[in-house]
Enzyme design. Structure first.
Site, PDB file in Angstrom:
ATOM      1  N   LYS A 187       4.294   8.820   8.422  1.00  0.00           N
ATOM      2  CA  LYS A 187       3.697   8.679  10.105  1.00  0.00           C
ATOM      3  C   LYS A 187       4.983   9.193  10.786  1.00  0.00           C
ATOM      4  CE  LYS A 187       0.838   5.231   8.151  1.00  0.00           C
ATOM      5  NZ  LYS A 187       0.741   4.217   6.945  1.00  0.00           N
TER       6      LYS A 187
ATOM      7  N   ASP B 298       9.411   2.747  -0.414  1.00  0.00           N
ATOM      8  CA  ASP B 298       8.046   3.660   0.764  1.00  0.00           C
ATOM      9  C   ASP B 298       8.246   2.812   2.001  1.00  0.00           C
ATOM     10  OD1 ASP B 298       6.126   4.425   1.534  1.00  0.00           O
ATOM     11  OD2 ASP B 298       4.924   3.330   0.887  1.00  0.00           O
TER      12      ASP B 298
ATOM     13  N   TYR C 292       1.146  -1.130   0.319  1.00  0.00           N
ATOM     14  CA  TYR C 292      -0.012  -0.129  -0.236  1.00  0.00           C
ATOM     15  C   TYR C 292       1.185   1.458   0.008  1.00  0.00           C
ATOM     16  CZ  TYR C 292      -3.115   3.690   1.706  1.00  0.00           C
ATOM     17  OH  TYR C 292      -4.169   4.468   2.090  1.00  0.00           O
TER      18      TYR C 292
HETATM   19  C1  LIG Z   1       0.150   4.911   5.631  1.00  0.00           C
HETATM   20  C2  LIG Z   1       1.250   4.528   4.339  1.00  0.00           C
HETATM   21  C3  LIG Z   1       0.903   5.964   3.284  1.00  0.00           C
HETATM   22  C4  LIG Z   1       0.146   6.437   3.092  1.00  0.00           C
HETATM   23  O1  LIG Z   1       0.393   7.433   4.223  1.00  0.00           O
HETATM   24  P1  LIG Z   1      -0.915   8.587   4.374  1.00  0.00           P
HETATM   25  O2  LIG Z   1      -0.438   9.214   5.272  1.00  0.00           O
HETATM   26  O3  LIG Z   1      -2.197   8.019   4.938  1.00  0.00           O
HETATM   27  O4  LIG Z   1      -1.077   9.757   2.920  1.00  0.00           O
HETATM   28  C5  LIG Z   1       2.171   5.226   2.254  1.00  0.00           C
HETATM   29  N1  LIG Z   1       2.899   4.234   2.261  1.00  0.00           N
HETATM   30  C6  LIG Z   1       2.756   3.045   3.297  1.00  0.00           C
HETATM   31  C7  LIG Z   1       3.633   2.325   3.609  1.00  0.00           C
HETATM   32  C8  LIG Z   1       1.880   3.131   4.117  1.00  0.00           C
HETATM   33  O5  LIG Z   1       1.858   2.797   5.144  1.00  0.00           O
END
Ligand SMILES: *Cc1c(COP(=O)(O)O)cnc(C)c1O
Length: 430
Positions: free
Chosen positions: A267, A239, A144
């Protein structure tokens, strides 16, 4: 436990907010429950509006690695707020933040701040496309990367399939540029590159998958992605929105010693405020406006409150010598305890853990290394497990396909409490 006020609050919210929530997972839909509405939180304890208390092992889905409402972070936000909340002009906060990131994350030479993880990944992919002058993007089934159009693509029946949109509203044109490969399967990546190599701008990957439940990469996998992208002149994007600052100061790239070209962060980097960032090689980052042709902007990007919170968070990490050792110790204790509980109750399950992120899959499989294997989990069993945990005062993700997060704030007593609840729940599930 009574949930009357949360039930009323959810009814009311549904009148004016689609589904009553501002992010779908919060609705507790996959565990068939009414979501609890939160009143406040401090340290590792969350209190809902009915006055129920929970020990929190979700940490706002990852950011709160020092627990809720940490004094140093609160002080930084308050101090910043008293000087104004936004200027739309540069501040020194932003430079301090950038310097901290560059110092901590090995592959980042320059960095741009944005407002969410989604914004970071969308911007990184645009930049990769602008830099390589190619359109294709390879992502992995079950990874994701936020809700940007390019990422909302299902895997087809085979690994070498053209993407189909996962959500109405994502155009076929966008889906056409996203190719899906299988996590931990280098052959599926090689096959895509053999066919489409000259069209592919980048591979984006969660270096530890956290969004199909925790799925660690094999050693060869991340290294292989580096080799393949080098060979074809594509960029490698890690990511690290979850793994950044969680697995090590330098995230998964430090933990596994594989260097990407671009990294996305979110995060933890916001200290609990809405922040994202993307950074990497200087020659690539300098393609960004105002010095380069790739456009990306933000009215509230680098917001002083968000920067103050993030800087305080990164300074806490840097100023805590035993930080990663302690996270590892507590998480290892939790893992060992859960493994014992599985054995003693005879419940079948797989526990995947990397550092302070971990998932207990209710499955008869012997391992979970891919989306296909993760999907064999018994989500009904997880829903029951979740309900029992919640009602015993343990707050975990309302879905099988998420991570549990151990924070520095968790005490050994907190770990013992979740292990007690885990044992009781497993006994009843058996
Ligand atoms: C949470 C998450 C996102 C998206 O971040 P948001 O602040 O919710 O837009 C992207 N990549 C990973 C791996 C994530 O866990």
């Amino acid at each position: 436990m009574q949930f009357t006020k949360s039930i009323d609050a959810f009814k009311r919210a549904q009148q004016s907010i689609p589904g009553g929530v501002n992010s779908p997972v919060r609705a507790f839909k996959s565990v068939n429950l009414n979501p609890v509405f939160i009143q406040k939180a401090k340290g590792t304890v969350i209190t809902d509006i009915d006055g129920n208390q929970y020990i929190d092992f979700l940490a706002s889905w990852g950011p709160l690695i020092f627990g809720h409402a940490h004094e140093a972070i609160l002080a930084a936000i308050t101090e910043a707020a008293q000087k104004g909340t936004s200027y739309g002009a540069p501040t020194e906060y932003e430079t301090v933040m950038a310097e901290l990131i560059v110092e901590m994350v090995p592959s980042i030479e320059k960095v741009r701040m944005v407002n969410s993880g989604t914004e970071a990944t969308m911007s990184a992919v645009r930049l990769a496309r602008g830099f390589t002058k190619r359109d294709g993007l390879v992502k992995f089934a079950g990874n994701y990367h936020g809700h940007g159009d390019s990422f909302l693509i299902h895997a087809g029946s085979g690994a070498i399939t053209l993407g189909l949109p996962d959500s109405p509203g994502v155009t076929l044109g966008t889906a056409h540029d996203t190719f899906t490969a299988e996590y931990n399967n280098l052959d599926s990546v090689r096959a895509l590159f053999r066919e489409k190599g000259k069209e592919i701008a980048a591979i984006i990957v969660e270096p530890v998958s956290g969004n199909m439940g925790v799925v660690p990469p094999t050693k060869e996998f991340l290294q292989g992605l580096r080799t393949i992208t080098n060979e074809y002149g594509a960029l490698l994007i890690f990511d690290e929105v979850i793994t950044g600052f969680r697995l090590a100061k330098g995230g998964a790239q430090e933990y596994f010693d594989v260097m990407p070209d671009l990294t996305t962060l979110g995060k933890i980097i916001g200290g609990g405020l809405p922040v994202g960032a993307y950074g990497g090689r200087k020659d690539i980052m300098d393609m960004l406006a105002p010095i380069g042709p790739v456009y990306q902007a933000g009215t509230l990007s680098g917001n002083p409150l968000a920067m103050a919170a993030g800087i305080a968070m990164l300074k806490l990490i840097n100023g805590t010598p035993d930080f990663y050792a302690e996270l590892e110790r507590k998480a290892a204790k939790l893992e060992a305890g859960m493994r014992n509980n599985l054995v003693s109750t005879g419940v079948k399950g797989v526990i995947n853990r990397v550092g302070s992120m971990m998932t207990l899959f209710f499955t008869n499989e012997n391992q979970v290394t891919s989306l296909a294997e993760a999907m064999k989990s018994d989500t009904k069993k997880y829903a029951e497990y979740f309900k029992m945990s919640l009602e015993s005062g343990i707050y975990i993700a309302p879905s099988q396909f998420e991570s549990l997060f151990v924070s520095y704030a968790h005490t050994d007593k907190d770990i013992d409490a979740i292990l007690d609840t885990n044992l009781k729940a497993l006994k009843q599930l058996h």
